[in-house]
Write an enzyme that holds these catalytic residues in place. Structure first.
Site, short mmCIF file in Angstrom:
data_model
loop_
_atom_site.label_atom_id
_atom_site.label_comp_id
_atom_site.label_asym_id
_atom_site.label_seq_id
_atom_site.Cartn_x
_atom_site.Cartn_y
_atom_site.Cartn_z
N GLY A 1 0.83 -1.19 0.00
CA GLY A 1 0.00 0.00 0.00
C GLY A 1 0.87 1.24 0.00
N ASN B 1 -10.03 16.29 4.92
CA ASN B 1 -9.86 16.60 6.34
C ASN B 1 -10.27 18.03 6.69
OD1 ASN B 1 -8.75 14.06 6.29
ND2 ASN B 1 -6.74 14.65 7.07
N GLU C 1 -10.53 0.44 8.08
CA GLU C 1 -9.96 0.07 9.39
C GLU C 1 -10.88 0.54 10.52
OE1 GLU C 1 -5.29 -0.26 9.17
OE2 GLU C 1 -5.91 1.73 8.52
N LYS D 1 -2.46 8.91 18.73
CA LYS D 1 -2.80 8.84 17.30
C LYS D 1 -4.17 8.20 17.10
CE LYS D 1 -1.22 7.44 12.74
NZ LYS D 1 -0.28 6.65 11.94
#
Length: 332
Positions: A20, A237, A301, A219
């Site tokens: 990736g 974002n 995820e 994080k």
């Protein structure tokens, strides 16, 4: 035993598992300084076309194999000094299980995953040293462009590589960041220093640390707000600064703060709100990794990023309505 020796060997390769964006960035950066083998799912040319932060393109030659082919030809390769697991969190254990019969039991691992799910589990069960990384390096793989209809053209004159900079890169290094490396048990400080030094020499600013658990949780807090919100709303974002997102972000941060306190995780000096707002501002033009996954039709995820917080809330009997609602609204 700390495990410094194997990872510091200059002629033994680092095995990077996962082709990736982050795996390709690390492989391309390291290849000029030490032997590297990049393992992925698909056949690939033995090179990576990297677009650097300054916008220039470079092509880096390195060994690339499919994971299953490397396992089949294991005897043809040197014993890896370090295995860097750069897969998505939901693929990490499967990749490690496939590799395990071909690795020495004490082979050092470096985990690059988001979230805080696979790190404790692998650290507990792997016989060798397990390092974890928290990184703010930003990279992405460009989306494939529709193929235009072919038009007859005269053969171009001059250098056959004249269109190099017009070609789509394999990976784009969107922004340089910092990478922190350590192990959850605090037993492999010397190894973490060796690995961090090698990464820094390759242009990935890295530092060994004794508080990697804290940094991974910090994080996680950032990712738990930015990734699912941007993915579920299809925005970059910076769009999270819009007024309609403020109540949801404040509710998420309030729950995260209570969970972190219960887990014994110290808040950042400026507070959670300032930390997350600062990242949103600094990465305003970026698409989060979860949004990239949604756009590409890949699994996200979600479980690695949101479930550790929800699970901690359950263990500490803390209500998490905002986190739970976001979990349900986010594609798996």
């Amino acid at each position: 035993m700390d495990g410094q020796g194997p990872a510091s060997s200059d002629d033994a390769p680092w095995l990077i598992v996962g082709a990736g964006a982050l795996g390709q960035l690390f492989a391309a950066s390291l290849a000029a300084f030490r032997p590297v083998i990049l393992l992925g799912r698909h056949l690939a040319q033995p090179a990576i076309r990297l677009r650097k932060v300054d916008g220039t393109d470079v092509e880096i030659a390195l060994a690339r194999e499919r994971l299953k082919d490397w396992i089949a030809k294991r005897g043809e390769y040197s014993v890896p000094a370090l295995v860097v697991l750069a897969t998505k969190s939901h693929d990490t254990q499967t990749a490690l299980d496939a590799l395990t019969p071909s690795l020495a039991p004490t082979t050092p691992l470096l985990l690059l995953q988001n979230g805080f799910q696979v790190q404790p589990r692998i650290s507990e069960h792997w016989a060798g040293p397990v390092l974890c990384a928290s990184t703010t390096e930003a990279a992405y793989r460009p989306m494939p462009e529709p193929k235009p209809k072919p038009k007859p053209k005269p053969e171009p004159e001059g250098d056959s590589h004249s269109d190099f900079h017009l070609s789509r890169p394999d990976v784009v290094h969107a922004a340089a960041g910092e990478t922190w490396i350590g192990d959850l048990a605090g037993r492999h400080a010397a190894l973490a220093t060796v690995v961090a030094d090698d990464l820094s020499q390759a242009g990935i600013a890295a530092t060994a640390c004794a508080d990697i658990r804290l940094r991974l949780w910090h994080k996680l807090a950032i990712n738990a707000v930015i990734n699912p919100l941007t993915a579920s709303h299809g925005v970059r974002n910076g769009e999270l600064t819009r007024v309609e997102f403020r109540p949801r972000i404040e509710a998420l941060i309030s729950e995260i703060d209570r969970i972190m306190r219960a887990e014994g995780i110290k808040p950042p000096a400026a507070g959670w709100q300032a930390l997350i707002d600062g990242v949103i501002e600094a990465t305003a033009a970026n698409r989060s990794s979860m949004l990239q996954d949604v756009l590409a039709g890949r699994p996200t995820e979600r479980d690695a990023i949101l479930w550790p917080l929800i699970d901690a809330g359950l263990r500490h009997e803390l209500a998490t309505p905002a986190l739970t609602a976001l979990y349900r609204a986010t594609l798996a």
